[in-house]
Write an enzyme that holds these catalytic residues in place. Structure first.
Site, mmCIF file in Angstrom:
data_model
loop_
_atom_site.group_PDB
_atom_site.id
_atom_site.type_symbol
_atom_site.label_atom_id
_atom_site.label_comp_id
_atom_site.label_asym_id
_atom_site.label_seq_id
_atom_site.Cartn_x
_atom_site.Cartn_y
_atom_site.Cartn_z
ATOM 1 N N CYS A 1 11.429 69.687 22.188
ATOM 2 C CA CYS A 1 11.527 71.089 21.781
ATOM 3 C C CYS A 1 12.190 71.934 22.865
ATOM 4 C CB CYS A 1 10.158 71.638 21.395
ATOM 5 S SG CYS A 1 9.142 72.187 22.764
ATOM 6 N N HIS B 1 -1.609 60.409 22.185
ATOM 7 C CA HIS B 1 -1.382 61.847 22.046
ATOM 8 C C HIS B 1 -1.487 62.219 20.567
ATOM 9 C CE1 HIS B 1 0.645 65.759 22.147
ATOM 10 N NE2 HIS B 1 0.339 65.772 23.434
ATOM 11 N N THR C 1 7.782 65.675 20.979
ATOM 12 C CA THR C 1 8.473 66.911 21.382
ATOM 13 C C THR C 1 8.242 67.300 22.827
ATOM 14 O OG1 THR C 1 6.640 68.332 20.677
ATOM 15 C CG2 THR C 1 8.323 67.803 19.027
ATOM 16 N N GLU D 1 0.002 64.402 18.738
ATOM 17 C CA GLU D 1 1.275 64.537 18.030
ATOM 18 C C GLU D 1 1.810 63.177 17.617
ATOM 19 O OE1 GLU D 1 5.877 65.689 19.002
ATOM 20 O OE2 GLU D 1 4.321 66.790 20.090
ATOM 21 N N SER E 1 1.367 75.389 27.045
ATOM 22 C CA SER E 1 0.063 75.744 26.482
ATOM 23 C C SER E 1 -0.811 76.515 27.463
ATOM 24 C CB SER E 1 -0.671 74.476 26.032
ATOM 25 O OG SER E 1 -0.722 73.519 27.074
ATOM 26 N N HIS F 1 -3.493 72.251 23.924
ATOM 27 C CA HIS F 1 -4.113 71.501 25.016
ATOM 28 C C HIS F 1 -4.270 72.372 26.262
ATOM 29 C CE1 HIS F 1 -3.008 67.340 23.181
ATOM 30 N NE2 HIS F 1 -4.141 67.819 22.713
ATOM 31 N N ASN G 1 3.162 68.257 28.041
ATOM 32 C CA ASN G 1 4.316 68.969 28.591
ATOM 33 C C ASN G 1 4.045 69.439 30.008
ATOM 34 O OD1 ASN G 1 3.854 72.161 28.565
ATOM 35 N ND2 ASN G 1 2.783 71.310 26.805
ATOM 36 N N SER H 1 -2.465 68.031 28.680
ATOM 37 C CA SER H 1 -1.257 68.692 28.189
ATOM 38 C C SER H 1 -0.045 67.874 28.598
ATOM 39 C CB SER H 1 -1.159 70.113 28.757
ATOM 40 O OG SER H 1 0.119 70.656 28.529
ATOM 41 N N CYS I 1 4.628 79.091 24.880
ATOM 42 C CA CYS I 1 5.821 79.062 24.047
ATOM 43 C C CYS I 1 5.478 79.668 22.690
ATOM 44 C CB CYS I 1 6.321 77.633 23.877
ATOM 45 S SG CYS I 1 5.183 76.578 22.934
#
Length: 654
Positions: free
Chosen positions: A513, A443, A483, A445, A585, A360, A543, A541, A331
């Site tokens: 996101c 995490h 996100t 974040e 990622s 990640h 996501n 990761s 992204c």
């Protein structure tokens, strides 16, 4: 076979022919396969102990005995245990009608439970044909766990005999063909006992006889057995390669050398092909008379572990459709973070320190580390005054304070969408709200967002945790989100929060996101048609893990794979439609490698299922923009000064 003195002898073997499991022999009729005999009288270099039957081992099964050129094969029978191995191949019988018979760091987010795989449509089991050069190689392959209906061809030693055997392999009408045996290693780092799986097979003149695109898949299954496996080109030569010839072959990029693979590979045409060789000698460790037997026996023992992975590879062969989810892979935030480190290395030189993983993904981290980035867990590992990059996941204010105290030069690669959540956390807590952050503990974040107002921000991981919440003022409650959450997972928590706190308010715009939402929508679209979904991404990761969860919740078997080598061949057995996505990622090249490997298993139709195209781009951090502008100005000034110092050339002057 090895290009050094053969531990299996058999150089006098006649032209090879093939026969499937002999339907006329009693053992074959009972379902038992045949193997090569324990001792070849024409191979005095092979010790009898290598082929001697161990106490309690099954007796030899039906075999097609060797005959002279132009002769016929005779069948000998012996008691056959069921499922003992593949069909035997003798070196000199014509292919009969039976040959055409059909065959049979950061805490990783929790992995979701694997659902029951959907039942794939039954399809005909493809015929596997396995070629070996020498009798003892055939014996080892025959006892390696290959499917019982495998057709085996013993080629004899050298490219001429292998060329004649290739016709026999082709006449057996294989759906998948492989050659296995012993060979010599060429590349540095390859040692006796290692395995080489050919990415391509080359003839002695350098021409490519076959490309083996599925090699990474087969290599992955072999590695999961604990074997050391290398993937690369194998070159076939006409005689034993030693000394300078071996050095010359290594300079071409080939990593192993043999005397049979190229003719067999060329002869099978478009049929999926694999060459698997056990290394018994290298330039640094050549075979000598004293260790010839020992190395040969060890190599043959290793060969006896190859059957199950080769059988799984053959079972995965077939026509299939690959559905690529779009968008997938990098992204804008990830691309920006990677570019930050790259530009920092250009401007400041190596080393540049990076706190935590910049994104990640292990492949991204390894690539940047090779270029001079040093990844650390905490700032006390960074020398005072050095340059450090903060990762895309953001950091708490306390980390900024620590960097100031150590006089570090900081470049902030925090994704702008993560920074938005941080800004919302500061705004809501400053007005007196209790902020409930929906996310996963551990995490980076989440840790960074919680650090914006310790004690004023509470983490909520599931709807079940909502009932146990206790806030100072239920009328002043706000929620935010990590996100990279799964959208439906987050909505369940939001619904529970709204039921518990009717006055709760959320962010002005969605925290999850755009890249996370888009990839989840795309993988759902793929999951509507696929029997199997493969998501490329690292285990830490979030996501990427969410993409697996999303497709599994839609009832489709789904797996997270770091790269193509993580794909287990058994997942592909009977699967005709495979969906592929990648976390935000994950490098796009990993998807390309996976798609190419799947295409090596047979005719593959690749198509895309898109929910839209992303056009978002983020500016680099101001630290790099200023440094870049300064460097560009200095370069321009230097060029101007150089031009002023040099007299202009006037045409016709001297």
């Amino acid at each position: 076979m090895s290009t050094s003195t053969s531990p299996g002898g058999d150089g006098t073997a006649p032209d090879a022919v093939v026969t499937p499991a002999d339907r006329t022999a009693p053992a074959a009729a009972a379902g038992g396969p045949a193997v090569i005999p324990n001792q070849d009288p024409a191979s005095p270099s092979v010790p009898s102990s290598a082929g001697a039957r161990r106490p309690g081992a099954p007796a030899a099964l039906p075999l097609v005995a060797a005959a002279g050129r132009g002769g016929s094969a005779s069948v000998a029978t012996a008691p056959a245990p069921a499922g003992a191995g593949p069909a035997a191949v003798g070196p000199s019988a014509a292919v009969g009608s039976s040959a055409g018979a059909p065959a049979g760091g950061v805490q990783a987010p929790p992995r979701p439970a694997e659902p029951a795989a959907p039942v794939a449509r039954p399809r005909r089991r493809g015929r596997l044909v396995v070629a070996t050069a020498l009798r003892f190689e055939a014996m080892a392959a025959g006892r390696s766990g290959l499917p019982s209906d495998t057709v085996m061809v013993r080629t004899g030693m050298g490219p001429d005999k292998a060329g004649r055997a290739a016709r026999v392999v082709r006449q057996a009408r294989p759906d998948a063909a492989a050659i296995v045996g012993l060979s010599g290693g060429l590349a540095p780092g390859i040692k006796p006992g290692d395995i080489v799986v050919a990415s391509e097979v080359r003839a002695a003149d350098g021409s490519v006889a076959a490309r083996c695109a599925s090699a990474p898949l087969l290599a992955g299954d072999l590695r999961r057995l604990g074997l050391t496996v290398h993937v690369g080109p194998i070159v076939t030569v006409a005689k034993v390669a030693t000394g300078d010839e071996r050095t010359r072959l290594a300079a071409t990029g080939a990593i192993a050398v043999d005397m049979e693979s190229a003719p067999i590979a060329a002869g099978v045409g478009d049929v999926p092909f694999a060459a698997v060789r056990v290394i018994v000698d290298t330039a640094d460790e050549p075979l000598g008379r004293l260790d010839l037997v020992r190395r040969g026996v060890l190599g043959l023992r290793t060969m006896r572990r190859l059957g199950l992975p080769i059988g799984a590879w053959a079972a995965a062969v077939g026509r299939r459709t690959v559905l690529l989810a779009e968008p997938r892979a990098f992204c804008a935030g990830v691309e920006r973070a990677i570019e930050v480190v790259e530009r920092a290395l250009e401007l400041h030189g190596a080393p540049v320190y990076v706190r935590k993983q910049i994104v990640h993904n292990s492949h991204v981290v390894a690539d940047l580390a090779a270029r001079g980035a040093i990844f650390v867990e905490e700032l006390d590992e960074v020398p005072a005054g050095a340059t450090v990059v903060f990762s895309a996941h953001g950091v708490a204010p306390a980390v900024w304070n620590q960097a100031d105290g150590r006089q570090l030069s900081v470049i902030d690669a925090t994704c702008p969408l993560v920074e938005k959540v941080h800004a919302e956390a500061r705004r809501f807590t400053s007005r007196g709200d209790t902020v409930l952050l929906i996310g996963h503990s551990g995490h980076e974040e989440v840790d960074g967002t919680l650090g914006e107002a310790p004690g004023r921000i509470r983490l909520v991981q599931s709807p079940e945790e909502v009932d146990s919440l206790d806030v100072p003022d239920p009328e002043r409650v706000t929620y935010l989100m990590q996100t990279t959450l799964a959208m439906d997972e987050a909505e369940e928590v939001v619904d529970a929060l709204k039921e518990r706190y009717p006055a709760i308010v959320g962010p002005g715009s969605a925290d999850i996101c755009y890249a996370t939402s888009n990839r989840q929508n795309a993988v759902r679209k793929v999951a509507q048609e696929a029997q199997l979904v493969l998501v490329v991404g690292s285990a830490n990761s979030a996501n990427s893990v969410r993409l697996v969860e999303v497709s599994r919740r839609d009832g489709v078997a789904s797996h997270l794979v770091e790269n193509v080598g993580d794909v287990e061949l058994s997942w592909l057995d009977g699967v005709e439609t495979v969906g592929i996505s990648a976390g935000a990622s994950a490098p796009p090249s990993l998807v390309e490698e996976l798609t190419a490997a799947l295409s090596g298993l047979g005719t593959t139709d690749v198509t895309t299922r898109s929910v839209g195209t992303e056009t978002v781009a983020f500016h680099l951090p101001k630290e790099l923009r200023r440094a870049g502008a300064t460097a560009a100005g200095a370069t321009a000034a230097g060029a101007t000064a150089a031009g002023a110092a040099s007299p202009a050339h006037v045409p016709g002057s001297s």
